[in-house]
Design a protein around this motif. Structure first.
Motif, mmCIF file in Angstrom:
data_model
loop_
_atom_site.group_PDB
_atom_site.id
_atom_site.type_symbol
_atom_site.label_atom_id
_atom_site.label_comp_id
_atom_site.label_asym_id
_atom_site.label_seq_id
_atom_site.Cartn_x
_atom_site.Cartn_y
_atom_site.Cartn_z
ATOM 1 N N THR A 375 -2.107 -7.760 -1.146
ATOM 2 C CA THR A 375 -2.525 -7.346 -2.477
ATOM 3 C C THR A 375 -3.097 -5.934 -2.425
ATOM 4 N N PRO A 377 -6.145 -4.667 -3.544
ATOM 5 C CA PRO A 377 -7.493 -4.537 -2.972
ATOM 6 C C PRO A 377 -7.515 -4.725 -1.455
ATOM 7 N N GLU A 378 -6.703 -5.629 -0.924
ATOM 8 C CA GLU A 378 -6.670 -5.824 0.520
ATOM 9 C C GLU A 378 -6.052 -4.616 1.219
ATOM 10 N N HIS A 380 -6.295 -1.526 0.196
ATOM 11 C CA HIS A 380 -7.313 -0.478 0.227
ATOM 12 C C HIS A 380 -8.413 -0.792 1.239
ATOM 13 N N TYR A 381 -8.552 -2.069 1.608
ATOM 14 C CA TYR A 381 -9.507 -2.411 2.664
ATOM 15 C C TYR A 381 -9.034 -1.886 4.017
ATOM 16 N N HIS A 382 -7.725 -1.916 4.247
ATOM 17 C CA HIS A 382 -7.166 -1.424 5.512
ATOM 18 C C HIS A 382 -6.889 0.079 5.463
ATOM 19 N N THR A 384 -7.283 3.635 3.021
ATOM 20 C CA THR A 384 -7.839 4.309 1.846
ATOM 21 C C THR A 384 -6.743 5.118 1.160
ATOM 22 N N SER A 410 -3.617 -0.355 12.129
ATOM 23 C CA SER A 410 -3.648 -1.095 10.861
ATOM 24 C C SER A 410 -2.240 -1.439 10.400
ATOM 25 N N ARG A 419 1.980 -9.875 6.612
ATOM 26 C CA ARG A 419 1.420 -9.545 5.307
ATOM 27 C C ARG A 419 2.308 -8.612 4.486
#
Length: 632
Positions: A375, A377-378, A380-382, A384, A410, A419
């Protein structure tokens, strides 16, 4: 004996040739007949042990004793469809492959918990104890299974599919697919029936015979037996034990992993972090479930398999950093099923097996993957937004690969954990580069030497992999942004707007303005025609050419003065004097309205002068009055 310790070379020759693997059958070896000291049995044992020696197994007397006396061990041999007589005329068939198994499991939960609490484990049951320690699940040790101890193929027919054929038939046997010709049931069921049908007198007599055999065992003389059971039995006539899994443990090498995974259909569940001091190999445990015997109700194999893959992926940069990158990619398995249990769903008859909802939830709960789709948000967690920009620059060849070196781990984690989605795939070379640089932290020079490829080709393939992943990230963000614009309150507002403008004609602004101007001119011309007909009816002369009402003063400057009657009289007079109205001009008297002249505004100086003049006059008058009073 001497024959076993030093097998003759002639006994290793294949007299029946190399038949097709599909025509070969697997047979169960009766160990009582094998160690009966009979001439044929000794000859067969010599062939069997010779295959073990040729397979580079480190055979010891203890191994021979275990083969003969261990109650949980079984021996199976793969034989051809025909058997030719050897020089001695014994008629023994050629042994193409040997499989030795050991039954394990069925441990009580109390025993497991007590042993694990003290940090010890009992001898034997290698796979149940290892799985219980690694996954912290005592339920696995309660299952029963068969561990493949040894597999040996004749050196003359290695790599021709005989080992795969032997493992296939062994799997079918333990899975209960072999139909018993004798009509007997499972081994466990038969044992229960025999124990229940036994009378007290029979049991007493058996106990007495056991005691007598124990007393006479030390006086037993080794000699050939007269009544021997059959040495070889087809699997259809051997009772099948009720098992839940079929597994093996071995030192990991690329060839062995390829055999057990692709040929035998097993899944890697454990890989020891410390290598063997002598061979330098890591011990591995691979297991295949027996669904026909145990069913899919527990779904432990997919859950353990996903967990094992995740652990191995995290250890590739540490304990397994020196592993070959090709083997590392193979250990991570099928990428499409790495994030879930899809790779364990097999097709039978063109239809995929279906797992019930409880099993699916159990797999997700144990493997820790609630969603296999990445997704926004996920992501952007890995990575930027600045990281995504760097990936895009590198995919366009606008920067060097060192600029994104910190992002490769990553990228590798997202890809090898599944994923990126089931439809996203990289080539084998791209996967190897991503695994080596991202998970094993190897340099480009190391991978170039390991893959035996030119460095420019390695960098080009790596750039293609990064470009493909960068494009997938971009499409993901665009898709989520488009869904966010038309969801929730935004969707309701858009529906309201559409409802309001549902009757609007689909015309452009220019087309709408042109149509309105044409209609307005048409109405204006109709009004003008009506006015002209009205004037003609009243005076017989065409009236004014002006529209009925024009309020613009600028336009009225150029309007003709006079009424219609004045112009009609002027035309009549002109016609009477000149004889026609086509020559000369026609004039009427204009009536000018006199407007009062406006007083010019006085300048400031004139105003001041007039005020001073009036004040001077007032002073002169006062002086004259004073003089007149004095004379009086």
């Amino acid at each position: 004996n001497n024959n076993v310790s030093s097998p003759a070379t002639s006994s290793m020759d294949l007299k029946g040739g190399a038949p097709a693997p599909a025509e070969c059958e697997l047979y169960h070896v009766n160990r009582d007949a094998l160690f009966s000291y009979h001439r044929l049995s000794e000859s067969f044992l010599q062939k069997l042990w010779g295959l073990y020696t040729s397979a580079h197994y480190k055979n010891t007397p203890n191994d021979l004793q275990m083969l003969s006396d261990a109650p949980a061990h079984n021996v199976f041999v793969l034989l051809g469809p025909t058997a030719e007589e050897d020089e001695n005329g014994d008629g023994l068939p050629d042994i193409l492959a040997i499989v030795q198994t050991s039954l394990e499991g069925k441990l009580s939960r109390k025993t497991i918990q007590a042993q694990l609490a003290r940090g010890h484990r009992s001898a034997g049951d290698l796979i149940p104890w290892t799985m219980s320690q690694q996954f912290g699940d005592g339920n696995f040790a309660q299952l029963s299974g068969a561990r493949v101890v040894r597999v040996a193929v004749h050196p003359g027919v290695q790599g021709m599919g005989y080992g795969s054929r032997a493992m296939e038939l062994l799997y079918r046997y333990y899975n209960g697919e072999m139909v018993s010709l004798s009509g007997g049931g499972d081994e466990s069921e038969e044992e229960e029936n025999e124990s229940s049908d036994e009378t007290p007198s029979e049991s007493d007599s058996d106990d007495d015979s056991v005691k007598e055999n124990a007393l006479l065992l030390h006086k037993e003389a080794l000699k050939p037996r007269k009544k021997l059971p059959p040495l070889l039995l087809p699997l259809s006539s051997v009772p099948t034990p009720r098992l839940d899994w079929l597994g093996t443990s071995f030192g990991l090498t690329p060839s062995l992993h390829n055999f057990w995974q692709r040929k035998a259909g097993m899944t890697l569940l454990y890989l020891r972090q410390t290598a063997n001091e002598l061979t330098g190999e890591h011990s591995a445990v691979m297991i295949r479930a027996l669904p026909r015997r145990s069913g899919w109700d527990d779904a432990w194999l997919p859950a353990f398999g996903v967990d094992a893959r995740r652990r191995i992926g995290r250890l590739l940069g540490g304990a397994f950093r020196g592993m070959e990158v090709k083997l590392a990619v193979n250990l991570l398995g099928d990428v499409a099923g790495a994030g879930g249990f899809h790779s364990w769903m097999k097709e039978e008859g063109g239809k995929k097996q279906s797992m019930d909802k409880n099993a699916v939830q159990e797999v997700k709960k144990r493997s820790g993957t609630q969603s296999t789709k990445l997704t926004g948000p996920e992501l952007h967690y890995h990575l930027t937004p600045h990281d995504l920009q760097r990936l895009e620059l590198y995919s366009r060849n606008l920067c060097d690969h060192h600029l994104i070196g910190d992002l490769v781990p990553s990228l590798a984690t997202l890809y090898f954990t599944g994923r990126m989605g089931s439809n996203f795939r990289l080539s084998s070379v791209q996967s190897a580069l991503l695994c080596g640089m991202g998970l094993q932290h190897k340099g480009v020079d190391d991978l170039t030497a390991e893959l035996a490829l030119p460095i420019n080709q390695v960098l080009a393939m790596f750039n293609k992999a990064v470009k493909k992943m960068s494009l997938a990230f971009h499409n993901l963000l665009v898709e989520e942004e488009s869904r966010g614009l038309l969801s929730g309150d935004a969707m309701k507002k858009a529906e309201v707007k559409v409802h309001k403008i549902r009757d609007v004609v689909g015309q452009t602004l220019e087309e709408d303005a042109a149509e309105g101007a044409a209609e307005a001119m048409k109405v204006l011309m109709n009004q003008q025609k009506q006015q002209e007909t009205k004037v003609e009816h009243n005076s017989g002369v065409t009236g004014t050419r002006l529209p009925p009402e024009i309020n613009d003063p600028e336009i009225m400057k150029y309007a003709l003065k006079g009424t219609d009657e004045e112009w009609a009289n002027a035309l009549k007079e002109k016609g009477g004097v000149d004889g026609g109205i086509d020559s000369g001009t026609v004039q009427i008297k204009s009536k000018k309205v006199k407007t009062p002249k406006k007083r010019k505004a006085e300048s400031r100086e004139e105003t001041v002068a007039s005020v001073l003049k009036s004040e001077k006059k007032m002073k002169d008058k006062k002086k004259s009055k004073k003089k007149s009073r004095k004379t009086m």
